[in-house]
Design a protein around this motif. Sequence first.
Motif, PDB file in Angstrom:
ATOM      1  N   ASP A 249       0.030  -4.612  -4.169  1.00  0.00           N
ATOM      2  CA  ASP A 249       1.325  -4.056  -4.566  1.00  0.00           C
ATOM      3  C   ASP A 249       1.174  -2.601  -4.987  1.00  0.00           C
ATOM      4  O   ASP A 249       0.200  -2.236  -5.645  1.00  0.00           O
ATOM      5  CB  ASP A 249       1.921  -4.844  -5.732  1.00  0.00           C
ATOM      6  CG  ASP A 249       2.181  -6.299  -5.378  1.00  0.00           C
ATOM      7  OD1 ASP A 249       2.603  -6.543  -4.235  1.00  0.00           O
ATOM      8  OD2 ASP A 249       1.953  -7.179  -6.235  1.00  0.00           O
ATOM      9  N   THR A 250       2.132  -1.780  -4.604  1.00  0.00           N
ATOM     10  CA  THR A 250       2.268  -0.422  -5.105  1.00  0.00           C
ATOM     11  C   THR A 250       3.653  -0.340  -5.726  1.00  0.00           C
ATOM     12  O   THR A 250       4.646  -0.602  -5.043  1.00  0.00           O
ATOM     13  CB  THR A 250       2.129   0.621  -3.982  1.00  0.00           C
ATOM     14  OG1 THR A 250       0.828   0.511  -3.404  1.00  0.00           O
ATOM     15  CG2 THR A 250       2.309   2.037  -4.523  1.00  0.00           C
ATOM     16  N   ALA A 254       6.195  -0.655  -0.543  1.00  0.00           N
ATOM     17  CA  ALA A 254       5.928  -1.871   0.223  1.00  0.00           C
ATOM     18  C   ALA A 254       4.627  -2.541  -0.220  1.00  0.00           C
ATOM     19  O   ALA A 254       3.668  -1.884  -0.629  1.00  0.00           O
ATOM     20  CB  ALA A 254       5.859  -1.534   1.715  1.00  0.00           C
ATOM     21  N   THR A 255       4.611  -3.861  -0.146  1.00  0.00           N
ATOM     22  CA  THR A 255       3.399  -4.645  -0.386  1.00  0.00           C
ATOM     23  C   THR A 255       2.666  -4.802   0.945  1.00  0.00           C
ATOM     24  O   THR A 255       3.271  -5.148   1.960  1.00  0.00           O
ATOM     25  CB  THR A 255       3.755  -6.028  -0.950  1.00  0.00           C
ATOM     26  OG1 THR A 255       4.349  -5.859  -2.243  1.00  0.00           O
ATOM     27  CG2 THR A 255       2.518  -6.907  -1.082  1.00  0.00           C
ATOM     28  N   VAL A 256       1.365  -4.522   0.941  1.00  0.00           N
ATOM     29  CA  VAL A 256       0.583  -4.602   2.171  1.00  0.00           C
ATOM     30  C   VAL A 256      -0.465  -5.700   2.051  1.00  0.00           C
ATOM     31  O   VAL A 256      -0.891  -6.067   0.953  1.00  0.00           O
ATOM     32  CB  VAL A 256      -0.113  -3.261   2.507  1.00  0.00           C
ATOM     33  CG1 VAL A 256       0.919  -2.169   2.739  1.00  0.00           C
ATOM     34  CG2 VAL A 256      -1.101  -2.857   1.407  1.00  0.00           C
ATOM     35  N   PHE A 277       2.209  -1.140   6.250  1.00  0.00           N
ATOM     36  CA  PHE A 277       1.546   0.116   5.916  1.00  0.00           C
ATOM     37  C   PHE A 277       2.373   1.315   6.356  1.00  0.00           C
ATOM     38  O   PHE A 277       2.425   2.335   5.666  1.00  0.00           O
ATOM     39  CB  PHE A 277       0.145   0.191   6.532  1.00  0.00           C
ATOM     40  CG  PHE A 277      -0.613   1.411   6.089  1.00  0.00           C
ATOM     41  CD1 PHE A 277      -1.227   1.453   4.848  1.00  0.00           C
ATOM     42  CD2 PHE A 277      -0.679   2.550   6.888  1.00  0.00           C
ATOM     43  CE1 PHE A 277      -1.900   2.589   4.410  1.00  0.00           C
ATOM     44  CE2 PHE A 277      -1.348   3.686   6.465  1.00  0.00           C
ATOM     45  CZ  PHE A 277      -1.958   3.703   5.225  1.00  0.00           C
ATOM     46  N   ARG A 278       3.042   1.209   7.493  1.00  0.00           N
ATOM     47  CA  ARG A 278       3.901   2.316   7.939  1.00  0.00           C
ATOM     48  C   ARG A 278       5.016   2.579   6.917  1.00  0.00           C
ATOM     49  O   ARG A 278       5.407   3.718   6.693  1.00  0.00           O
ATOM     50  CB  ARG A 278       4.486   2.020   9.317  1.00  0.00           C
ATOM     51  CG  ARG A 278       3.477   2.152  10.456  1.00  0.00           C
ATOM     52  CD  ARG A 278       4.129   1.951  11.818  1.00  0.00           C
ATOM     53  NE  ARG A 278       3.143   1.937  12.890  1.00  0.00           N
ATOM     54  CZ  ARG A 278       2.709   3.011  13.535  1.00  0.00           C
ATOM     55  NH1 ARG A 278       3.176   4.214  13.211  1.00  0.00           N
ATOM     56  NH2 ARG A 278       1.812   2.913  14.503  1.00  0.00           N
ATOM     57  N   GLU A 279       5.491   1.498   6.301  1.00  0.00           N
ATOM     58  CA  GLU A 279       6.527   1.650   5.271  1.00  0.00           C
ATOM     59  C   GLU A 279       5.934   2.266   4.008  1.00  0.00           C
ATOM     60  O   GLU A 279       6.494   3.192   3.416  1.00  0.00           O
ATOM     61  CB  GLU A 279       7.135   0.275   4.962  1.00  0.00           C
ATOM     62  CG  GLU A 279       8.274   0.295   3.965  1.00  0.00           C
ATOM     63  CD  GLU A 279       9.512   1.021   4.454  1.00  0.00           C
ATOM     64  OE1 GLU A 279      10.240   1.588   3.608  1.00  0.00           O
ATOM     65  OE2 GLU A 279       9.760   1.044   5.683  1.00  0.00           O
ATOM     66  N   LEU A 280       4.774   1.760   3.585  1.00  0.00           N
ATOM     67  CA  LEU A 280       4.108   2.256   2.384  1.00  0.00           C
ATOM     68  C   LEU A 280       3.729   3.729   2.509  1.00  0.00           C
ATOM     69  O   LEU A 280       3.831   4.494   1.547  1.00  0.00           O
ATOM     70  CB  LEU A 280       2.841   1.430   2.123  1.00  0.00           C
ATOM     71  CG  LEU A 280       1.887   1.953   1.039  1.00  0.00           C
ATOM     72  CD1 LEU A 280       2.510   1.812  -0.338  1.00  0.00           C
ATOM     73  CD2 LEU A 280       0.551   1.219   1.096  1.00  0.00           C
TER      74      LEU A 280
END
Length: 314
Positions: A249-250, A254-256, A277-280
Amino acid sequence: MLTSSPRAGSRGRSPAMGARRALHFVFKVGNRDQSARFYRDLLGMRILRHEEFEEGCKATCNGPYDGKWSKTMVGYGPEDDHFVAELTYNYGVGEYRLGTDFLGMTLVSSQAVSNARKMGWPLKEVAKGIFETEAPGGYKFYLEDKEQPKQDPVLKVTLAVSNLQKSVSYWSDLLGMKVYETNEEKQRALLGYADNQCKLELQGTGGAVDHGTAFGRMAFSCPKEELPNIEALMKKEKQKILTPLVSLDTPGKATVQVVILADPDGHEICFVGDEAFRELSKMDPNGNKLLDDAMAADKSDEWFAKHKMQKASA
């Protein structure tokens, strides 16, 4: 013997493997101010995003440390199509011991060479038009003195390996990389997932690889549904899994899902689900300010100086 035709391994690997991307290399930094000066002012990279964490990462992204830390992503463009650097800073740790594992990152930028000269940063020409310099912490960078290309200027990351053939087999047969070049005489191989991506260069050294405490990690993305398959393949082939499949979580992002591996020499490898990851990793227009504010608020150097103490050396 030099071979240069791309080939991909197949041992245990699904022929329907989805697209994989080289994402970033993780550097531990003991001095954020000096590191920002190098990556931002000398190399000319942009601060893509900056994140602060109150406790250590479940996948040891910041190393084996439990306390407060930060992550700063720096690169020449968006993480969707650029290979970038992840700078991890552990509050209270002032320096890390370099090993023999990381041999350098090579990029094309005459502007970076010019910046280094203007800043009085040490440069050494190691081949015609190629200059070696060091980031704070001693990490080596090789700068090709040519106009920076419009596509990603980061060409390759070079890692030391004790047995070239064994390592090439691991990265190509198990992880599905193409072998672009091999040079048995120079004990060197160049691998990658696509022609337009940063490559991984393996350099045989003939001896054990020392990771010191500064050891980094190379990250790649793949379709999320492939992560359990990667983990299962490594178990089947009796290869090392450092962190089984886990969600990270960040705050506010986004959660990866990731799985962390180690190659035959202990180089850490992160595979992350591409979609999340693209979202994060979307570029944060406030990244510069967030980093500058965090550095201004970090009074740890003053505290240690006031108490006549030094930050820990990892």
